[in-house]
Design a protein around this motif. Sequence first.
Motif, PDB file in Angstrom:
ATOM      1  N   UNK A  28      -3.417  -2.641  12.264  1.00 30.31           N
ATOM      2  CA  UNK A  28      -3.965  -3.801  11.574  1.00 30.31           C
ATOM      3  C   UNK A  28      -3.681  -3.799  10.066  1.00 30.31           C
ATOM      4  N   UNK A  29      -3.503  -4.990   9.536  1.00 30.34           N
ATOM      5  CA  UNK A  29      -3.425  -5.235   8.111  1.00 30.34           C
ATOM      6  C   UNK A  29      -4.822  -5.720   7.709  1.00 30.34           C
ATOM      7  N   UNK A  30      -5.454  -5.026   6.795  1.00 31.47           N
ATOM      8  CA  UNK A  30      -6.777  -5.441   6.332  1.00 31.47           C
ATOM      9  C   UNK A  30      -6.588  -6.354   5.132  1.00 31.47           C
ATOM     10  N   UNK A  31      -7.164  -7.548   5.206  1.00 29.44           N
ATOM     11  CA  UNK A  31      -6.969  -8.586   4.194  1.00 29.44           C
ATOM     12  C   UNK A  31      -8.243  -8.765   3.371  1.00 29.44           C
ATOM     13  N   UNK A  32      -8.114  -8.567   2.067  1.00 34.92           N
ATOM     14  CA  UNK A  32      -9.243  -8.677   1.146  1.00 34.92           C
ATOM     15  C   UNK A  32      -9.062  -9.878   0.238  1.00 34.92           C
ATOM     16  N   UNK A  33     -10.180 -10.537  -0.108  1.00 30.82           N
ATOM     17  CA  UNK A  33     -10.125 -11.682  -1.016  1.00 30.82           C
ATOM     18  C   UNK A  33     -10.059 -11.191  -2.467  1.00 30.82           C
ATOM     19  N   UNK A  34     -10.073 -12.124  -3.420  1.00 29.07           N
ATOM     20  CA  UNK A  34      -9.976 -11.783  -4.846  1.00 29.07           C
ATOM     21  C   UNK A  34     -11.132 -10.912  -5.322  1.00 29.07           C
ATOM     22  N   UNK A  35     -12.281 -10.988  -4.668  1.00 30.95           N
ATOM     23  CA  UNK A  35     -13.442 -10.188  -5.064  1.00 30.95           C
ATOM     24  C   UNK A  35     -13.506  -8.845  -4.347  1.00 30.95           C
ATOM     25  N   UNK A  36     -12.499  -8.523  -3.565  1.00 25.21           N
ATOM     26  CA  UNK A  36     -12.460  -7.251  -2.862  1.00 25.21           C
ATOM     27  C   UNK A  36     -13.263  -7.213  -1.582  1.00 25.21           C
ATOM     28  N   UNK A  37     -13.612  -8.386  -1.053  1.00 27.04           N
ATOM     29  CA  UNK A  37     -14.363  -8.456   0.203  1.00 27.04           C
ATOM     30  C   UNK A  37     -13.397  -8.505   1.385  1.00 27.04           C
ATOM     31  N   UNK A  38     -13.609  -7.618   2.372  1.00 29.42           N
ATOM     32  CA  UNK A  38     -12.809  -7.674   3.593  1.00 29.42           C
ATOM     33  C   UNK A  38     -13.048  -9.022   4.260  1.00 29.42           C
ATOM     34  N   UNK A  39     -11.984  -9.792   4.430  1.00 27.41           N
ATOM     35  CA  UNK A  39     -12.111 -11.147   4.947  1.00 27.41           C
ATOM     36  C   UNK A  39     -11.434 -11.353   6.291  1.00 27.41           C
ATOM     37  N   UNK A  90     -10.649 -13.768  11.336  1.00 25.84           N
ATOM     38  CA  UNK A  90     -11.433 -14.003  10.125  1.00 25.84           C
ATOM     39  C   UNK A  90     -12.866 -13.532  10.355  1.00 25.84           C
ATOM     40  N   UNK A  91     -13.392 -12.768   9.397  1.00 18.43           N
ATOM     41  CA  UNK A  91     -14.650 -12.063   9.612  1.00 18.43           C
ATOM     42  C   UNK A  91     -15.912 -12.811   9.199  1.00 18.43           C
ATOM     43  N   UNK A  92     -15.800 -13.920   8.498  1.00 18.87           N
ATOM     44  CA  UNK A  92     -16.989 -14.708   8.163  1.00 18.87           C
ATOM     45  C   UNK A  92     -16.586 -16.163   7.949  1.00 18.87           C
ATOM     46  N   UNK A  93     -17.567 -17.023   7.828  1.00 20.05           N
ATOM     47  CA  UNK A  93     -17.302 -18.463   7.784  1.00 20.05           C
ATOM     48  C   UNK A  93     -16.393 -18.911   6.637  1.00 20.05           C
ATOM     49  N   UNK A  94     -16.478 -18.284   5.465  1.00 20.00           N
ATOM     50  CA  UNK A  94     -15.666 -18.720   4.328  1.00 20.00           C
ATOM     51  C   UNK A  94     -14.405 -17.906   4.125  1.00 20.00           C
ATOM     52  N   UNK A  95     -14.094 -16.981   5.011  1.00 19.05           N
ATOM     53  CA  UNK A  95     -12.982 -16.055   4.811  1.00 19.05           C
ATOM     54  C   UNK A  95     -11.644 -16.768   4.660  1.00 19.05           C
ATOM     55  N   UNK A  96     -11.349 -17.685   5.533  1.00 25.68           N
ATOM     56  CA  UNK A  96     -10.047 -18.367   5.505  1.00 25.68           C
ATOM     57  C   UNK A  96      -9.850 -19.104   4.178  1.00 25.68           C
ATOM     58  N   UNK A  97     -10.872 -19.758   3.696  1.00 23.63           N
ATOM     59  CA  UNK A  97     -10.794 -20.494   2.434  1.00 23.63           C
ATOM     60  C   UNK A  97     -10.607 -19.547   1.258  1.00 23.63           C
ATOM     61  N   UNK A  98     -11.313 -18.405   1.259  1.00 20.95           N
ATOM     62  CA  UNK A  98     -11.176 -17.442   0.151  1.00 20.95           C
ATOM     63  C   UNK A  98      -9.787 -16.833   0.094  1.00 20.95           C
TER      64      UNK A  98
END
Length: 101
Positions: A28-39, A90-98
């Motif tokens: 797996x590739x772990x994808x993090x948003x700009x704030x460092x949250x696993x998304x 995607x791990x939470x509701x806003x992940x794709x947008x972030x």
Amino acid sequence: MSDVLPLPEFLPGMGTLFVNPQTLPAGPFLAYDHDGKLSATIYMTPLEDLQNGTSFDNLGLGSEAVKSVDIYYNAGHPGVEKPHAHIALFHDDGAKERLAE
């Protein structure tokens, strides 16, 4: 990934990616948003391997929480050069947008 491959640190739509090179090509590739949250957890499975009957079993998860899944074609890029499918969990509701920002 940008330390190993010629890719930007943040890829719009995918975020900042981390992968154990031993798990390539699928991840797996772990994808993090700009704030460092696993998304998201993203898998990249070569189409040729799938067509030839290769199974990708027991792939790791970044998080057990999955709110949505996208599957789409990619023609290839550094790290996974062959045409492949991206499977994004995607791990939470806003992940794709972030990750899109």
